[in-house]
Every structure is written in C-alpha cells, then in structure tokens.
Enzyme design. Structure first.
Site, PDB file in Angstrom:
ATOM      1  N   GLY A  12       0.841  -1.178   0.000  1.00 11.92           N
ATOM      2  CA  GLY A  12       0.000   0.000   0.000  1.00 11.92           C
ATOM      3  C   GLY A  12       0.877   1.228   0.000  1.00 11.92           C
ATOM      4  N   HIS A 128      11.225  -1.847   0.134  1.00 11.15           N
ATOM      5  CA  HIS A 128      12.260  -1.101  -0.586  1.00 11.15           C
ATOM      6  C   HIS A 128      13.638  -1.739  -0.415  1.00 11.15           C
ATOM      7  CE1 HIS A 128       9.058   1.777  -1.022  1.00 11.15           C
ATOM      8  NE2 HIS A 128       8.929   1.795   0.288  1.00 11.15           N
TER       9      HIS A 128
END
Length: 161
Positions: A12, A128
C-alpha cells in the site's frame, strides 16, 4: 481435492498520510506461469488502510479455498494476524487491550472470513529492499495513488490517522 497453492505479494502507498493512496497485489499460482496484478486506490485515505485493502482484495479475488503464502511489508497487517491481535480484537468487540477502539475496523471486520476460507501464512518483507515483487507492488500502488480520478474511501475517518 487438493487446495491450490498461491503466493501473494501486497503493498500500500499513500502520498501524504492521510492523502491519496493506492494498493497493489500480485497473485502467483504456484507451479505455473499464471500471474495476476491487481491495484486500486482512494482519494483520501491512509497508508495502513491501503496496506490492509491490498490483502483483502487479493484474498477476496481467489475463487476457491487456497493455501496462501502472503508477503507484505506492513508490520501492521502482519503482526495483527501472526500475533493473534485480530482474533482478540474480534472477541472484545473490536476494542484493543488499551480499551481504545480498533482503527480501520471496517476493514479488519472483513479479514476473519477470508482467513477462515483460506489457509494463509503471513510473511513480512522489508520494504524497498530490492525484492522484485514487492518493488512491483510499490510501483503499482504509487502509480494509482498519483491518479486524479480516485474514488472516495467510504471508511476513512480522521480518527484513523
């Protein structure tokens, strides 16, 4: 009949928190080339709502009960299930141990039925960190969040921030 094994990756994103948000999921039927990408979003929402929406939408897409390995970079979602908080909240009528109402209860209420339908194992991924499917979900979620035509998040409330 044996359950199908499915791997799901979710993410999200929110541009501002609250702000416009997007969610994304990748579903992969294990042992096949069958892969599906899903995404959506809302004009004013939070990152946690988008993380949870990604899980709900992905599990809700499955047409039959499946064994699911679900990967998320959301500790909020992962811990709520793996540490049993979800079941405690439900048992206590959506009140946390600190006696405060559970945030995003409109979304959390939908999850138990999906977890009873499917055999889901949650796995936390560091976001990430170069994981291809997590990066693709992030790209999709951010792309949706940047759109100008997003619908309203009917369940969003400033109290959920």
């Amino acid at each position: 009949m044996r359950m199908k094994n499915v791997t799901i990756y979710t993410d999200g994103s929110c541009l501002g928190n609250p702000g416009p948000g997007g969610w994304a999921a990748i579903l992969q039927l294990d042992g096949t080339e069958h892969r599906r990408e899903l995404s959506g979003g809302a004009r004013l929402t939070t990152n946690n709502r988008m993380e949870l929406n990604a899980v709900l939408e992905a599990l809700g897409t499955l047409r039959e009960p499946c064994a699911v390995a679900l990967y998320t970079d959301s500790q909020y979602v992962c811990h709520a299930v793996s540490k049993g908080w979800l079941w405690g909240w439900k048992k206590k009528n959506w009140i946390k141990s600190d006696k405060k109402p559970v945030k995003n209860v409109d979304l959390w209420r939908r999850l138990p039925a999906l977890l009873q339908r499917h055999e889901v194992t949650f796995h936390w991924l560091r976001g990430h960190a170069g994981h291809a499917e997590n990066e693709r979900c992030d790209e999709l979620a951010r792309s949706v969040a940047a759109r100008a035509d997003l619908p309203e998040d009917a369940g969003f409330s400033p109290e959920n921030v």
